[in-house]
Design a protein around this motif. Structure first.
Motif, mmCIF file in Angstrom:
data_model
loop_
_atom_site.group_PDB
_atom_site.id
_atom_site.type_symbol
_atom_site.label_atom_id
_atom_site.label_comp_id
_atom_site.label_asym_id
_atom_site.label_seq_id
_atom_site.Cartn_x
_atom_site.Cartn_y
_atom_site.Cartn_z
ATOM 1 N N VAL A 1 0.817 -1.211 0.000
ATOM 2 C CA VAL A 1 0.000 0.000 0.000
ATOM 3 C C VAL A 1 0.851 1.262 0.000
ATOM 4 O O VAL A 1 0.344 2.354 -0.254
ATOM 5 N N LEU A 2 2.153 1.131 0.286
ATOM 6 C CA LEU A 2 3.060 2.277 0.192
ATOM 7 C C LEU A 2 4.456 1.774 -0.131
ATOM 8 O O LEU A 2 4.968 0.879 0.539
ATOM 9 N N THR A 3 5.067 2.371 -1.167
ATOM 10 C CA THR A 3 6.405 1.995 -1.618
ATOM 11 C C THR A 3 7.226 3.257 -1.868
ATOM 12 O O THR A 3 6.726 4.383 -1.765
ATOM 13 N N THR A 4 8.487 3.056 -2.205
ATOM 14 C CA THR A 4 9.349 4.167 -2.595
ATOM 15 C C THR A 4 8.670 5.019 -3.672
ATOM 16 O O THR A 4 8.084 4.498 -4.620
ATOM 17 N N ASP A 5 8.762 6.339 -3.495
ATOM 18 C CA ASP A 5 8.221 7.300 -4.472
ATOM 19 C C ASP A 5 9.377 8.167 -4.946
ATOM 20 O O ASP A 5 9.750 9.142 -4.298
ATOM 21 N N GLU A 6 9.970 7.778 -6.070
ATOM 22 C CA GLU A 6 11.157 8.489 -6.549
ATOM 23 C C GLU A 6 10.835 9.907 -6.976
ATOM 24 O O GLU A 6 11.678 10.800 -6.874
ATOM 25 N N GLU A 7 9.633 10.151 -7.456
ATOM 26 C CA GLU A 7 9.263 11.511 -7.860
ATOM 27 C C GLU A 7 9.275 12.459 -6.671
ATOM 28 O O GLU A 7 9.703 13.608 -6.774
ATOM 29 N N LEU A 8 8.819 11.973 -5.525
ATOM 30 C CA LEU A 8 8.835 12.794 -4.316
ATOM 31 C C LEU A 8 10.185 12.745 -3.611
ATOM 32 O O LEU A 8 10.445 13.570 -2.735
ATOM 33 N N GLY A 9 11.015 11.762 -3.943
ATOM 34 C CA GLY A 9 12.288 11.610 -3.259
ATOM 35 C C GLY A 9 12.148 11.004 -1.878
ATOM 36 O O GLY A 9 12.889 11.350 -0.954
ATOM 37 N N LEU A 10 11.191 10.090 -1.732
ATOM 38 C CA LEU A 10 11.012 9.371 -0.476
ATOM 39 C C LEU A 10 11.273 7.894 -0.722
ATOM 40 O O LEU A 10 10.584 7.271 -1.537
ATOM 41 N N TYR A 11 12.255 7.338 -0.013
ATOM 42 C CA TYR A 11 12.735 5.987 -0.282
ATOM 43 C C TYR A 11 12.566 5.095 0.949
ATOM 44 O O TYR A 11 12.895 5.480 2.066
ATOM 45 N N GLY A 12 12.060 3.880 0.703
ATOM 46 C CA GLY A 12 11.920 2.890 1.760
ATOM 47 C C GLY A 12 10.961 3.289 2.864
ATOM 48 O O GLY A 12 11.293 3.148 4.045
ATOM 49 N N PRO A 13 9.752 3.763 2.530
ATOM 50 C CA PRO A 13 8.811 4.119 3.593
ATOM 51 C C PRO A 13 8.390 2.881 4.377
ATOM 52 O O PRO A 13 8.208 1.802 3.810
ATOM 53 N N GLY A 14 8.277 3.043 5.689
ATOM 54 C CA GLY A 14 7.918 1.883 6.477
ATOM 55 C C GLY A 14 7.789 2.174 7.946
ATOM 56 O O GLY A 14 7.842 3.324 8.384
ATOM 57 N N HIS A 15 7.603 1.116 8.684
ATOM 58 C CA HIS A 15 7.398 1.101 10.128
ATOM 59 C C HIS A 15 6.588 2.310 10.598
ATOM 60 O O HIS A 15 7.077 3.184 11.297
ATOM 61 N N ASN A 16 5.343 2.311 10.198
ATOM 62 C CA ASN A 16 4.482 3.447 10.486
ATOM 63 C C ASN A 16 3.738 3.285 11.807
ATOM 64 O O ASN A 16 3.720 2.217 12.413
ATOM 65 N N SER A 17 3.108 4.355 12.234
ATOM 66 C CA SER A 17 2.137 4.322 13.318
ATOM 67 C C SER A 17 0.981 5.234 12.928
ATOM 68 O O SER A 17 1.039 5.930 11.910
ATOM 69 N N PHE A 18 -0.072 5.203 13.728
ATOM 70 C CA PHE A 18 -1.238 6.040 13.479
ATOM 71 C C PHE A 18 -1.524 6.874 14.717
ATOM 72 O O PHE A 18 -1.358 6.418 15.847
ATOM 73 N N THR A 19 -1.985 8.096 14.505
ATOM 74 C CA THR A 19 -2.437 8.929 15.606
ATOM 75 C C THR A 19 -3.625 9.744 15.119
ATOM 76 O O THR A 19 -4.189 9.465 14.062
ATOM 77 N N LYS A 20 -4.028 10.750 15.899
ATOM 78 C CA LYS A 20 -5.170 11.587 15.564
ATOM 79 C C LYS A 20 -4.735 13.035 15.366
ATOM 80 O O LYS A 20 -3.726 13.483 15.927
ATOM 81 N N SER A 21 -5.491 13.774 14.567
ATOM 82 C CA SER A 21 -5.248 15.196 14.381
ATOM 83 C C SER A 21 -5.472 15.938 15.692
ATOM 84 O O SER A 21 -6.049 15.392 16.646
ATOM 85 N N GLU A 22 -5.040 17.178 15.736
ATOM 86 C CA GLU A 22 -5.126 17.932 16.985
ATOM 87 C C GLU A 22 -6.558 18.122 17.458
ATOM 88 O O GLU A 22 -6.822 18.160 18.662
ATOM 89 N N ASP A 23 -7.518 18.226 16.516
ATOM 90 C CA ASP A 23 -8.917 18.356 16.921
ATOM 91 C C ASP A 23 -9.598 17.006 17.113
ATOM 92 O O ASP A 23 -10.786 16.934 17.444
#
Length: 320
Positions: free
Chosen positions: A248-270
């Motif tokens: 569901v998420l991989t390296t995006d060379e156009e954005l210059g983001l490599y090896g995305p991973g080990h995520n977490s989730f949280t909530k917005s300030e509101d």
């Protein structure tokens, strides 16, 4: 590089892999992650997500000089359970012939203070599982009165590095009952460099439960997959969980983001919106072992959702 690409490529916090952000009932965000030296656990606190960047880190715990808690302190998470704070993390043992790589076990710290940046962190010991083998990335969640642990571990009888497991818990550091395998690396995108499923994070929305996880080696091949189950399902039945056939998420060379991973989730300030937190590098080529490259940075994005009720990681990352 276009201006929006620069913004999308700008970390919230630099050199913090495996980022974990927890929004507490006091309205504050609490942050922890792997530090480049892998020698301690740090905590930060701020009223806003962006405020975590400038907040002063506090050292909660430092590795032992010798023994099973003396090397490679990886991927801490902070949770608030039944009025106390808990940190889950992985640690290894240093010996004369081994620097503790891939010898990890999972451990828990407890703090009774209202503010976890204060007070004493008490070692509650190792989380004991079915095997005495490489284990890491413990995360916990509650569903309908039952607390669960999800973690990554090496099954000695299965080729590969780590699979995902789930179990009920009798308390925040003890498993009880059956320990169930949820996922093994099977698709091509899960077995590049290493056969890995790790770094689970749990998100509940509407009538579904999602578990994101990371796969493959920690270079530009690192990526995120997704498990999902109905909230009414038996969460200890592997058949209740469906795995994404594609990452569901991989390296995006156009954005210059490599090896995305080990995520977490949280909530917005509101409190109205889910937020995706993940690490990535801003370059592709790495000198030496990727595990010792310090430049995995924390990024934060509002989490977008598809019409079918599933999270859209790719579009989330591409928005400012």
């Amino acid at each position: 590089m276009r201006e929006n690409q620069i913004l999308l490529n700008t970390p919230t916090i630099e050199q913090r892999a495996d980022p974990w952000v927890y929004k507490h009932t006091d309205g504050c965000y609490y942050f922890t992650a792997s530090v480049p030296a892998y020698d301690r656990i740090e905590l930060r606190r701020a009223a806003t997500l962006q405020g975590l960047r400038e907040s002063e880190p506090v050292t909660a715990w430092v590795k032992h000089e010798t023994g099973p808690l003396s090397a490679n302190i990886w991927a801490p998470e902070i949770h608030f359970i039944d009025g106390k704070w808990y940190i889950y993390f992985a640690a290894a043992r240093t010996t004369e012939t081994n620097e503790g790589l891939f010898d990890h076990r999972m451990y828990v710290l407890e703090n009774e203070s209202a503010n976890p940046l204060e007070g004493a962190w008490v070692e509650k010991g190792q989380i004991r599982t079915r095997w005495e083998s490489f284990a890491l990335d413990a995360t916990t969640f509650e569903h309908r009165g039952t607390r669960y642990l999800v973690w990554a571990q090496k099954d000695p009888d299965i080729p590969g590095n780590s699979n995902l497991y789930i179990s009920e818990m009798s308390n925040p550091w003890t498993l009880q009952g059956e320990q169930v395998q949820l996922s093994t690396p099977e698709y091509d995108w899960e077995i590049i460099g290493f056969k890995v499923n790790e770094g689970a994070a749990v998100l509940k929305r509407d009538d579904r439960i999602f578990i994101s996880f990371s796969a493959s080696a920690t270079d530009f091949n690192y990526c995120i997959g997704l498990l999902s189950a109905s909230e009414d399902a038996d969460l200890l039945d592997p058949k209740s969980w469906e795995k994404s056939a594609q990452p569901v998420l991989t390296t995006d060379e156009e954005l210059g983001l490599y090896g995305p991973g080990h995520n977490s989730f949280t909530k917005s300030e509101d409190g109205t919106q889910d937020v995706l937190v993940f690490h990535a590098r801003t370059y592709k080529d790495i000198q030496g072992d990727p595990l010792y490259d310090p430049n995995r940075h924390m990024f934060v994005r509002p989490l977008l959702w598809n019409a079918d009720g599933t999270p859209n990681f790719r579009q989330s990352v591409r928005q400012i």
